[in-house]
Design a protein around this motif. Structure first.
Motif, PDB file in Angstrom:
ATOM      1  N   ALA A 164       0.817  -1.223   0.000  1.00  8.68           N
ATOM      2  CA  ALA A 164       0.000   0.000   0.000  1.00  8.68           C
ATOM      3  C   ALA A 164       0.843   1.262   0.000  1.00  8.68           C
ATOM      4  N   HIS A 165       2.121   1.132   0.345  1.00 12.66           N
ATOM      5  CA  HIS A 165       3.017   2.279   0.388  1.00 12.66           C
ATOM      6  C   HIS A 165       3.983   2.302  -0.795  1.00 12.66           C
ATOM      7  N   CYS A 166       3.616   1.589  -1.847  1.00 10.71           N
ATOM      8  CA  CYS A 166       4.429   1.555  -3.071  1.00 10.71           C
ATOM      9  C   CYS A 166       3.689   2.243  -4.212  1.00 10.71           C
ATOM     10  N   ILE A 167       4.445   2.900  -5.058  1.00  9.82           N
ATOM     11  CA  ILE A 167       3.917   3.465  -6.301  1.00  9.82           C
ATOM     12  C   ILE A 167       4.679   2.825  -7.452  1.00  9.82           C
ATOM     13  N   VAL A 168       3.931   2.265  -8.385  1.00  6.70           N
ATOM     14  CA  VAL A 168       4.503   1.581  -9.541  1.00  6.70           C
ATOM     15  C   VAL A 168       4.512   2.526 -10.740  1.00  6.70           C
ATOM     16  N   PHE A 169       5.565   2.439 -11.541  1.00  5.42           N
ATOM     17  CA  PHE A 169       5.673   3.206 -12.783  1.00  5.42           C
ATOM     18  C   PHE A 169       5.610   2.212 -13.932  1.00  5.42           C
ATOM     19  N   GLU A 170       4.650   2.418 -14.835  1.00  6.88           N
ATOM     20  CA  GLU A 170       4.372   1.451 -15.891  1.00  6.88           C
ATOM     21  C   GLU A 170       4.024   2.151 -17.194  1.00  6.88           C
ATOM     22  N   ASP A 171       4.141   1.374 -18.279  1.00  9.19           N
ATOM     23  CA  ASP A 171       3.747   1.886 -19.593  1.00  9.19           C
ATOM     24  C   ASP A 171       2.729   0.993 -20.275  1.00  9.19           C
ATOM     25  N   ALA A 172       2.349  -0.114 -19.633  1.00 11.74           N
ATOM     26  CA  ALA A 172       1.500  -1.104 -20.285  1.00 11.74           C
ATOM     27  C   ALA A 172       0.293  -1.451 -19.420  1.00 11.74           C
ATOM     28  N   PRO A 173      -0.870  -1.683 -20.044  1.00 10.45           N
ATOM     29  CA  PRO A 173      -2.056  -2.057 -19.275  1.00 10.45           C
ATOM     30  C   PRO A 173      -1.869  -3.303 -18.416  1.00 10.45           C
ATOM     31  N   LEU A 174      -1.178  -4.315 -18.921  1.00 16.56           N
ATOM     32  CA  LEU A 174      -0.962  -5.510 -18.114  1.00 16.56           C
ATOM     33  C   LEU A 174      -0.152  -5.196 -16.864  1.00 16.56           C
ATOM     34  N   GLY A 175       0.788  -4.265 -16.974  1.00 16.65           N
ATOM     35  CA  GLY A 175       1.577  -3.865 -15.822  1.00 16.65           C
ATOM     36  C   GLY A 175       0.760  -3.085 -14.803  1.00 16.65           C
ATOM     37  N   VAL A 176      -0.101  -2.197 -15.282  1.00 17.56           N
ATOM     38  CA  VAL A 176      -0.962  -1.431 -14.378  1.00 17.56           C
ATOM     39  C   VAL A 176      -1.937  -2.368 -13.673  1.00 17.56           C
ATOM     40  N   GLU A 177      -2.431  -3.363 -14.405  1.00 19.86           N
ATOM     41  CA  GLU A 177      -3.311  -4.361 -13.790  1.00 19.86           C
ATOM     42  C   GLU A 177      -2.564  -5.164 -12.731  1.00 19.86           C
ATOM     43  N   ALA A 178      -1.304  -5.505 -12.995  1.00 19.37           N
ATOM     44  CA  ALA A 178      -0.491  -6.210 -12.004  1.00 19.37           C
ATOM     45  C   ALA A 178      -0.320  -5.362 -10.749  1.00 19.37           C
ATOM     46  N   ALA A 179      -0.093  -4.064 -10.924  1.00 19.22           N
ATOM     47  CA  ALA A 179       0.011  -3.166  -9.773  1.00 19.22           C
ATOM     48  C   ALA A 179      -1.306  -3.122  -9.003  1.00 19.22           C
ATOM     49  N   ARG A 180      -2.417  -3.062  -9.710  1.00 20.69           N
ATOM     50  CA  ARG A 180      -3.726  -3.035  -9.058  1.00 20.69           C
ATOM     51  C   ARG A 180      -3.926  -4.290  -8.216  1.00 20.69           C
ATOM     52  N   ARG A 181      -3.593  -5.437  -8.779  1.00 14.30           N
ATOM     53  CA  ARG A 181      -3.755  -6.694  -8.044  1.00 14.30           C
ATOM     54  C   ARG A 181      -2.823  -6.762  -6.840  1.00 14.30           C
ATOM     55  N   ALA A 182      -1.702  -6.058  -6.912  1.00 14.13           N
ATOM     56  CA  ALA A 182      -0.772  -6.015  -5.788  1.00 14.13           C
ATOM     57  C   ALA A 182      -1.195  -5.019  -4.713  1.00 14.13           C
ATOM     58  N   GLY A 183      -2.253  -4.255  -4.981  1.00 14.93           N
ATOM     59  CA  GLY A 183      -2.688  -3.233  -4.026  1.00 14.93           C
ATOM     60  C   GLY A 183      -1.844  -1.984  -4.080  1.00 14.93           C
ATOM     61  N   MET A 184      -1.293  -1.694  -5.260  1.00 17.74           N
ATOM     62  CA  MET A 184      -0.403  -0.552  -5.431  1.00 17.74           C
ATOM     63  C   MET A 184      -0.993   0.452  -6.411  1.00 17.74           C
ATOM     64  N   ARG A 185      -0.707   1.712  -6.166  1.00 18.09           N
ATOM     65  CA  ARG A 185      -1.077   2.746  -7.137  1.00 18.09           C
ATOM     66  C   ARG A 185      -0.036   2.800  -8.254  1.00 18.09           C
ATOM     67  N   ALA A 186      -0.409   3.453  -9.349  1.00 18.41           N
ATOM     68  CA  ALA A 186       0.467   3.446 -10.519  1.00 18.41           C
ATOM     69  C   ALA A 186       0.533   4.814 -11.175  1.00 18.41           C
ATOM     70  N   VAL A 187       1.702   5.117 -11.688  1.00 20.08           N
ATOM     71  CA  VAL A 187       1.924   6.257 -12.576  1.00 20.08           C
ATOM     72  C   VAL A 187       2.180   5.680 -13.959  1.00 20.08           C
ATOM     73  N   VAL A 188       1.484   6.182 -14.946  1.00 20.18           N
ATOM     74  CA  VAL A 188       1.603   5.688 -16.315  1.00 20.18           C
ATOM     75  C   VAL A 188       2.455   6.628 -17.151  1.00 20.18           C
ATOM     76  N   LEU A 189       3.375   6.054 -17.908  1.00 15.04           N
ATOM     77  CA  LEU A 189       4.121   6.808 -18.921  1.00 15.04           C
ATOM     78  C   LEU A 189       3.582   6.432 -20.291  1.00 15.04           C
ATOM     79  N   THR A 190       3.247   7.429 -21.078  1.00 12.78           N
ATOM     80  CA  THR A 190       2.637   7.197 -22.384  1.00 12.78           C
ATOM     81  C   THR A 190       3.700   7.067 -23.479  1.00 12.78           C
ATOM     82  N   THR A 191       4.704   6.258 -23.207  1.00 18.90           N
ATOM     83  CA  THR A 191       5.767   6.058 -24.183  1.00 18.90           C
ATOM     84  C   THR A 191       5.311   5.209 -25.360  1.00 18.90           C
ATOM     85  N   THR A 192       4.296   4.372 -25.126  1.00 12.86           N
ATOM     86  CA  THR A 192       3.872   3.444 -26.166  1.00 12.86           C
ATOM     87  C   THR A 192       2.388   3.538 -26.479  1.00 12.86           C
TER      88      THR A 192
END
Length: 223
Positions: A164-192
Motif C-alpha cells: 500500500a506504500h508503493c507506487i509503480v511506474f508502468e507503460d502497459a495495461p498488463l503492468g498497471v493491472e499487475a500493480a492493481r492486483r498487488a494493491g499498489m497505485r500506478a503512474v503511467v508513462l505514455t511512451t507506447t
C-alpha cells in the motif's frame, strides 16, 4: 509520528528506457522468419509485461520445452539488442527524478519481466543497477508474469515496504493491472500507448509523457 517506509517500483522496458518499439520490431522479425505476421499495436497490448516464455508458448505452442524456449528467446533477444543498442538512453527526467526521490527517503526498485540478459543490457551496461535498492527479474525471480502481481510484490518485499506504500511506474495495461492486483497505485508513462488506454484503471494516480512532468514532493503528498 514516524513516516512509513515507501517505495517507487519501476518497470524497466518502456518506463526507464523508451525501447518497446524496438522489442516489438524484434518480435515482428522473429515471427516473420516463421511465416507469422503480427499486428504491432495489438501485440503490444496483449504481451507487454508477459515473460518471453509465455509469449512464445502462446504463439508457437504450449508444448514447447524449456530448452527450446531458451533458444528461441535468445534469438529474439539478439535481434532486439542489435536494434536498440545504438539508441540506449533513459527517458527524459528519469535520472534527476530518482535522485530526488532518494533524497526524500524513498526506496527504489526495478520490477521487470525482461530476461536476465536484457536486464543486464539496460541496468548494468547503462550503469543504473547501483541506483536501486532491489531489482526483481521476473523471468527468474517469480513464477508468473504480469498481469499477475508477483513481480511487484517481490520488489516490495525486498524493499521491506508494504504494498500500500508503493507506487509503480508502468507503460502497459498488463503492468498497471499487475500493480492493481498487488494493491499498489500506478503512474503511467505514455511512451507506447495513449492515456485513454488506461481509462479503466482506478489505481492510476498520474499519466505523463516523461519524468520531467513529475514532482517527487507531489507524489509524496499522495502517499
Amino acid at each position: 509520528m514516524t513516516t512509513p517506509a515507501r517505495a517507487l517500483i519501476f518497470d524497466m522496458d518502456g518506463t526507464i528506457v523508451d525501447n518497446m518499439d524496438f522489442h516489438t520490431r524484434a518480435w515482428i522479425t522473429f515471427f516473420a522468419r516463421r511465416g507469422q505476421t503480427i499486428e504491432p499495436d495489438a501485440f503490444f497490448r496483449d504481451t507487454a509485461g508477459r515473460q518471453g516464455k509465455e509469449i512464445l508458448r502462446h504463439y508457437l505452442g504450449a508444448e514447447l520445452d524449456d530448452d527450446t524456449l531458451a533458444t528461441l528467446n535468445h534469438e529474439k533477444e539478439v535481434l532486439y539488442r542489435e536494434l536498440y543498442g545504438p539508441h540506449r538512453r533513459t527517458i527524459d527526467g528519469f535520472d534527476a527524478f530518482i535522485d530526488r526521490a532518494r533524497e526524500q527517503g524513498w526506496a527504489l526498485a526495478v520490477a521487470t519481466s525482461a530476461s536476465p540478459g536484457s536486464a543486464r543490457f539496460i541496468l548494468d551496461e547503462m550503469d543504473l543497477q547501483r541506483k536501486f535498492d532491489a531489482v526483481v527479474v521476473g523471468t527468474v525471480d517469480v513464477p508468473r508474469g504480469k498481469p499477475h502481481p508477483d513481480v511487484f510484490l517481490k520488489a516490495a518485499d525486498r524493499c521491506s515496504v508494504l504494498p500500500a506504500h508503493c507506487i509503480v511506474f508502468e507503460d502497459a495495461p498488463l503492468g498497471v493491472e499487475a500493480a492493481r492486483r498487488a494493491g499498489m497505485r500506478a503512474v503511467v508513462l505514455t511512451t507506447t500507448l495513449p492515456a485513454e488506454a488506461f481509462a479503466e484503471f482506478d489505481n492510476v494516480i498520474a499519466i505523463v509523457n516523461d519524468f520531467m512532468q513529475l514532482d517527487v514532493e507531489a507524489l509524496l503528498s499522495l502517499s
